[in-house]
Design a protein around this motif. Structure first.
Motif, mmCIF file in Angstrom:
data_model
loop_
_atom_site.group_PDB
_atom_site.id
_atom_site.type_symbol
_atom_site.label_atom_id
_atom_site.label_comp_id
_atom_site.label_asym_id
_atom_site.label_seq_id
_atom_site.Cartn_x
_atom_site.Cartn_y
_atom_site.Cartn_z
ATOM 1 N N LYS A 140 14.383 3.017 5.325
ATOM 2 C CA LYS A 140 13.864 1.654 5.198
ATOM 3 C C LYS A 140 12.338 1.660 5.158
ATOM 4 N N ILE A 141 11.742 2.423 6.050
ATOM 5 C CA ILE A 141 10.279 2.483 6.114
ATOM 6 C C ILE A 141 9.724 3.125 4.853
ATOM 7 N N THR A 142 10.390 4.161 4.355
ATOM 8 C CA THR A 142 9.948 4.808 3.119
ATOM 9 C C THR A 142 10.029 3.824 1.956
ATOM 10 N N GLU A 143 11.078 3.032 1.928
ATOM 11 C CA GLU A 143 11.232 2.038 0.857
ATOM 12 C C GLU A 143 10.106 1.010 0.924
ATOM 13 N N MET A 144 9.766 0.561 2.145
ATOM 14 C CA MET A 144 8.669 -0.391 2.280
ATOM 15 C C MET A 144 7.351 0.217 1.820
ATOM 16 N N THR A 145 7.145 1.472 2.141
ATOM 17 C CA THR A 145 5.927 2.156 1.723
ATOM 18 C C THR A 145 5.862 2.239 0.204
ATOM 19 N N ALA A 146 6.990 2.538 -0.427
ATOM 20 C CA ALA A 146 7.031 2.627 -1.891
ATOM 21 C C ALA A 146 6.714 1.272 -2.517
ATOM 22 N N VAL A 147 7.249 0.207 -1.937
ATOM 23 C CA VAL A 147 6.966 -1.131 -2.459
ATOM 24 C C VAL A 147 5.485 -1.434 -2.348
ATOM 25 N N MET A 148 4.899 -1.083 -1.215
ATOM 26 C CA MET A 148 3.468 -1.341 -1.035
ATOM 27 C C MET A 148 2.629 -0.517 -2.004
ATOM 28 N N LYS A 149 3.036 0.718 -2.255
ATOM 29 C CA LYS A 149 2.306 1.548 -3.208
ATOM 30 C C LYS A 149 2.405 0.970 -4.606
ATOM 31 N N ASN A 150 3.588 0.471 -4.977
ATOM 32 C CA ASN A 150 3.754 -0.145 -6.297
ATOM 33 C C ASN A 150 2.855 -1.360 -6.441
ATOM 34 N N VAL A 151 2.775 -2.172 -5.401
ATOM 35 C CA VAL A 151 1.913 -3.351 -5.450
ATOM 36 C C VAL A 151 0.460 -2.926 -5.600
ATOM 37 N N GLN A 152 0.086 -1.895 -4.861
ATOM 38 C CA GLN A 152 -1.293 -1.421 -4.953
ATOM 39 C C GLN A 152 -1.582 -0.864 -6.341
ATOM 40 N N LEU A 153 -0.647 -0.113 -6.912
ATOM 41 C CA LEU A 153 -0.849 0.419 -8.258
ATOM 42 C C LEU A 153 -0.968 -0.707 -9.277
ATOM 43 N N LYS A 154 -0.095 -1.707 -9.165
ATOM 44 C CA LYS A 154 -0.172 -2.847 -10.077
ATOM 45 C C LYS A 154 -1.508 -3.545 -9.935
ATOM 46 N N LEU A 155 -1.928 -3.699 -8.682
ATOM 47 C CA LEU A 155 -3.202 -4.345 -8.430
ATOM 48 C C LEU A 155 -4.350 -3.538 -9.017
ATOM 49 N N MET A 156 -4.319 -2.232 -8.808
ATOM 50 C CA MET A 156 -5.379 -1.380 -9.343
ATOM 51 C C MET A 156 -5.348 -1.356 -10.864
ATOM 52 N N ASN A 157 -4.176 -1.326 -11.465
ATOM 53 C CA ASN A 157 -4.067 -1.357 -12.920
ATOM 54 C C ASN A 157 -4.584 -2.671 -13.471
ATOM 55 N N ASN A 158 -4.449 -3.719 -12.708
ATOM 56 C CA ASN A 158 -4.926 -5.024 -13.116
ATOM 57 C C ASN A 158 -6.442 -5.095 -12.988
ATOM 58 N N VAL A 159 -7.029 -4.409 -12.024
ATOM 59 C CA VAL A 159 -8.475 -4.463 -11.783
ATOM 60 C C VAL A 159 -9.228 -3.595 -12.792
ATOM 61 N N VAL A 160 -8.784 -2.374 -13.038
ATOM 62 C CA VAL A 160 -9.529 -1.431 -13.871
ATOM 63 C C VAL A 160 -9.731 -1.939 -15.290
ATOM 64 N N PRO A 161 -8.690 -2.392 -16.012
ATOM 65 C CA PRO A 161 -8.929 -2.861 -17.384
ATOM 66 C C PRO A 161 -9.837 -4.075 -17.411
ATOM 67 N N ARG A 162 -9.738 -4.949 -16.442
ATOM 68 C CA ARG A 162 -10.561 -6.143 -16.440
ATOM 69 C C ARG A 162 -12.020 -5.789 -16.247
ATOM 70 N N ASN A 163 -12.299 -4.818 -15.373
ATOM 71 C CA ASN A 163 -13.679 -4.396 -15.154
ATOM 72 C C ASN A 163 -14.235 -3.719 -16.384
ATOM 73 N N MET A 164 -13.406 -2.975 -17.116
ATOM 74 C CA MET A 164 -13.877 -2.316 -18.325
ATOM 75 C C MET A 164 -14.193 -3.333 -19.415
ATOM 76 N N THR A 165 -13.349 -4.368 -19.545
ATOM 77 C CA THR A 165 -13.571 -5.347 -20.606
ATOM 78 C C THR A 165 -14.685 -6.307 -20.246
ATOM 79 N N GLY A 166 -14.951 -6.490 -18.970
ATOM 80 C CA GLY A 166 -16.021 -7.407 -18.549
ATOM 81 C C GLY A 166 -17.389 -6.802 -18.721
ATOM 82 N N SER A 167 -17.521 -5.502 -18.890
ATOM 83 C CA SER A 167 -18.821 -4.822 -18.980
ATOM 84 C C SER A 167 -19.496 -5.140 -20.281
#
Length: 167
Positions: A140-167
């Protein structure tokens, strides 16, 4: 050192109550993660709407765009901070759960050793059951960790392209 059955049972009951508390805390973390995921989805929808508005009004002032990006970056930083806090809390709960389970197994082993006259197959069955229970909690704890990592990856993927296009 004498260990009465009543004391062992009281300790086991206490440990079970702690496990329930940690389980409910883990459920709360899952709910928080779900809320965080919804917020990320809302931010994605916000980005899509901004892009549509920019296409409609191509000649918007640059200062308006910069202000919008700054606000969005603040929200992203807040979400990242919340994600870090959730991850820390999850790790704390995981270590507490591991400690509780080890204490529980130790108490059960002591109880079984005190009543060695019983059938040895009972000891093996109890050990197997405790191992399965522990593995379930770890999963259960491993599953929660995986969900949190996925959210973080999605968040990071959302931040990086936006910062590149905003430059």
């Amino acid at each position: 050192m004498s260990c009465t059955i009543e004391k062992v049972l009281a300790d086991a009951k206490s440990l079970v109550e702690r496990l329930r508390e940690h389980d409910s805390a883990a459920e709360a973390l899952i709910e928080q993660t779900t809320v965080l995921n919804k917020r990320v989805e809302a931010m994605k929808q916000y980005q899509d709407e901004i892009q549509e508005l920019n296409e409609v009004a191509r000649h918007r002032p640059r200062s308006t765009l910069v202000l919008g990006i700054q606000q969005e970056n603040r929200q992203i930083r807040e979400l990242q901070q919340e994600n870090k806090e959730l991850r820390t809390s999850l790790e704390e709960h995981q270590s507490a759960l591991e400690l509780i389970m080890s204490k529980y197994r130790e108490q059960m082993f002591r109880l079984l050793m005190a009543s060695k006259k019983d059938d040895p197959s009972i000891i093996v069955n109890l050990k197997e059951q405790h191992s399965k229970d522990l593995q379930t909690h770890v999963d259960k704890i491993t599953e929660m960790t995986a969900v949190m990592k996925n959210v973080q990856l999605k968040l990071m993927n959302n931040v990086v392209p936006r910062n590149m296009t905003g430059s």
